[in-house]
Design a protein around this motif. Sequence first.
Motif, PDB file in Angstrom:
ATOM      1  N   GLY A   1      -3.873   0.212 -10.735  1.00  0.00           N
ATOM      2  CA  GLY A   1      -3.720  -0.800  -9.696  1.00  0.00           C
ATOM      3  C   GLY A   1      -4.717  -1.921  -9.889  1.00  0.00           C
ATOM      4  O   GLY A   1      -5.928  -1.703  -9.828  1.00  0.00           O
TER       5      GLY A   1
ATOM      6  N   TRP B   1      -5.860  -4.909  -8.082  1.00  0.00           N
ATOM      7  CA  TRP B   1      -5.731  -5.387  -6.715  1.00  0.00           C
ATOM      8  C   TRP B   1      -6.813  -6.409  -6.393  1.00  0.00           C
ATOM      9  O   TRP B   1      -7.959  -6.305  -6.856  1.00  0.00           O
ATOM     10  CB  TRP B   1      -5.870  -4.231  -5.715  1.00  0.00           C
ATOM     11  CG  TRP B   1      -4.691  -3.301  -5.668  1.00  0.00           C
ATOM     12  CD1 TRP B   1      -3.850  -2.976  -6.688  1.00  0.00           C
ATOM     13  CD2 TRP B   1      -4.248  -2.551  -4.540  1.00  0.00           C
ATOM     14  NE1 TRP B   1      -2.909  -2.066  -6.275  1.00  0.00           N
ATOM     15  CE2 TRP B   1      -3.130  -1.784  -4.951  1.00  0.00           C
ATOM     16  CE3 TRP B   1      -4.686  -2.432  -3.227  1.00  0.00           C
ATOM     17  CZ2 TRP B   1      -2.454  -0.938  -4.090  1.00  0.00           C
ATOM     18  CZ3 TRP B   1      -4.006  -1.581  -2.367  1.00  0.00           C
ATOM     19  CH2 TRP B   1      -2.892  -0.853  -2.790  1.00  0.00           C
TER      20      TRP B   1
ATOM     21  N   ILE C   1      -8.096   1.972 -10.251  1.00  0.00           N
ATOM     22  CA  ILE C   1      -7.959   0.837  -9.342  1.00  0.00           C
ATOM     23  C   ILE C   1      -9.159  -0.086  -9.532  1.00  0.00           C
ATOM     24  O   ILE C   1     -10.302   0.364  -9.585  1.00  0.00           O
ATOM     25  CB  ILE C   1      -7.842   1.284  -7.866  1.00  0.00           C
ATOM     26  CG1 ILE C   1      -8.979   2.239  -7.479  1.00  0.00           C
ATOM     27  CG2 ILE C   1      -6.502   1.927  -7.611  1.00  0.00           C
ATOM     28  CD1 ILE C   1      -8.989   2.638  -6.018  1.00  0.00           C
TER      29      ILE C   1
ATOM     30  N   GLN D   1       0.825  -1.199   0.000  1.00  0.00           N
ATOM     31  CA  GLN D   1       0.000   0.000   0.000  1.00  0.00           C
ATOM     32  C   GLN D   1       0.867   1.260   0.000  1.00  0.00           C
ATOM     33  O   GLN D   1       0.573   2.229  -0.714  1.00  0.00           O
ATOM     34  CB  GLN D   1      -0.916  -0.012   1.221  1.00  0.00           C
ATOM     35  CG  GLN D   1      -1.912  -1.160   1.225  1.00  0.00           C
ATOM     36  CD  GLN D   1      -2.652  -1.303   2.537  1.00  0.00           C
ATOM     37  OE1 GLN D   1      -2.143  -0.907   3.594  1.00  0.00           O
ATOM     38  NE2 GLN D   1      -3.846  -1.883   2.493  1.00  0.00           N
TER      39      GLN D   1
ATOM     40  N   LYS E   1      -7.481  -1.272  -1.611  1.00  0.00           N
ATOM     41  CA  LYS E   1      -7.142  -0.362  -2.714  1.00  0.00           C
ATOM     42  C   LYS E   1      -7.780   1.011  -2.540  1.00  0.00           C
ATOM     43  O   LYS E   1      -7.133   2.038  -2.792  1.00  0.00           O
ATOM     44  CB  LYS E   1      -7.515  -0.971  -4.066  1.00  0.00           C
ATOM     45  CG  LYS E   1      -8.921  -1.472  -4.237  1.00  0.00           C
ATOM     46  CD  LYS E   1      -9.071  -2.151  -5.601  1.00  0.00           C
ATOM     47  CE  LYS E   1     -10.454  -2.769  -5.780  1.00  0.00           C
ATOM     48  NZ  LYS E   1     -10.663  -3.923  -4.867  1.00  0.00           N
TER      49      LYS E   1
ATOM     50  N   TRP F   1       2.272   1.967  -3.415  1.00  0.00           N
ATOM     51  CA  TRP F   1       1.265   2.576  -4.283  1.00  0.00           C
ATOM     52  C   TRP F   1       1.154   4.079  -4.012  1.00  0.00           C
ATOM     53  O   TRP F   1       1.163   4.897  -4.942  1.00  0.00           O
ATOM     54  CB  TRP F   1      -0.078   1.890  -4.059  1.00  0.00           C
ATOM     55  CG  TRP F   1      -1.263   2.550  -4.690  1.00  0.00           C
ATOM     56  CD1 TRP F   1      -2.195   3.328  -4.082  1.00  0.00           C
ATOM     57  CD2 TRP F   1      -1.670   2.469  -6.074  1.00  0.00           C
ATOM     58  NE1 TRP F   1      -3.144   3.739  -4.978  1.00  0.00           N
ATOM     59  CE2 TRP F   1      -2.844   3.227  -6.199  1.00  0.00           C
ATOM     60  CE3 TRP F   1      -1.143   1.832  -7.188  1.00  0.00           C
ATOM     61  CZ2 TRP F   1      -3.510   3.369  -7.420  1.00  0.00           C
ATOM     62  CZ3 TRP F   1      -1.810   1.960  -8.409  1.00  0.00           C
ATOM     63  CH2 TRP F   1      -2.975   2.726  -8.516  1.00  0.00           C
TER      64      TRP F   1
END
Length: 484
Positions: free
Chosen positions: A30, A32, A167, A17, A38, A20
């Motif tokens: 992302g 995830w 994301i 995390q 996320k 990111w």
Amino acid sequence: MSSSLITTPLELLLPYQAQWVADESRFKAGIWSRQSGKDFSTAAEAVRDAMVRAKTTWMIAAPSERQAMESLSKCKEWAEAFSIALAAEEIERQDGPNTLLKSGSITFANGSRILAVPGRPDTVRGFSANLVLTEFAFFEDPDATWRAVLPSITNPLRGGEKKVRLITTPNGKTGRGARTYKIINDNLIHPREGRKQHWSCHVVTIAKAVEDGLPIDIDELRESLDDPIGWAQEYMCEFLDSSNVLLPYDLIATAESASATVSCDPAIYLGNKLDLRLGIDFGRTNDPTVCWTLERVGDVLVTREVLVLRNMSVPDQMEVLRHRIKAARRVCYDYTGVGIGMGDVLVKEFGRWHPEGHEFGKIELCTFTTAFKRLIFPRLRQAFESPCRVRIPIDVEVREDLHAMQQIFRGTDYTYEAPHTREGHSDRCTALALALRAADGHVQHHLPAPGSSRIIKGAGLFGGRSHGSLFGGRPSLNRLMAAA
């Protein structure tokens, strides 16, 4: 991690995390796993940026109003953790309470603000802001939304250069997931040289998240899911096939009516003067029980009640439902898993509807196999299509629940599923589909696969129509650590 050792809220982040949040690339994607944080991590980046850069704007777009507002709530928690005072909070709807959300927002004392909107072309168009597209692969129309927002994020004259954070969990290589897959394929799997729009890609499987400290028992999670394909896509970030929203917002809007209600006068259940049909989706702990009541008024089915029972024992549920069932002409009941016991009791009291077995009682026991889902959910879609023959309440929770149901394609096979949320598992949608079945005068046993043009024959409310393809601050640190 002990909160007494934390010097900045960002230390709450797990290594993947933190990586990111630290990546300041302009375009960042992302992919995830679910339950890996996320939105939690991306909210941290947006709030940090809004804190250090005055008059900065971030816009969060999500597949649904509920998801957009949940992401905004994470930003509020991060703001509280950073001890940032909010200057204002606003929610704007299109035409008053319970109508579609236009935007929610929080504004900081330094003039920065974070907006949250449903990810539709009409809601994102015209905004000039840094952009978070959460669960982008599950938008109703990702391509149209991307085209609508692209001019505002690529024009540096409108507030400077903008950042984009995409994301999502994967949603196939085609359909709604195609653009996400292309970004990952072009920038990570098979990088294309010379691209001006380069995406920095982060892939976080559930295995990677656990390796970095996420406290989840992988074996228990995989066993509970009991779905190898779903596990591969939702948790191991593999790109499989595709999915479609069963009921887009525009289609739901055609059925919303002030004549339909979530709650009603109990007197409607006294006597047998009204033609009432019930759909009951049984739940006990993780999901609620929902009883959806339709009244036939001419050739239209009007919602009279959407009853939601949470954390209620079976005897107590029976007490609440009994007089409703007694007043109804027919009831379709979710006779699956934990619902079997109460279903047996209901049949004993009210009789079973099973014409093939020459039983003509009131309760139809419905087992949720893939074949049964292919019966009820296309018929649910039909009820909303022109001419719309169902009326539903103008209600945020009902709208969001209906919108969450998806048609999932796996190779040549297909089924209908909805993600689990804190609100349930599209339980209202399932109850409505059951109520519509109870209102139909003819039970259909086979529907064509999507794309077929075979005519479905038979009497009943939806009989005799062509199906075809269905879709053309610090106190908040504890909460943050729990959310992580």
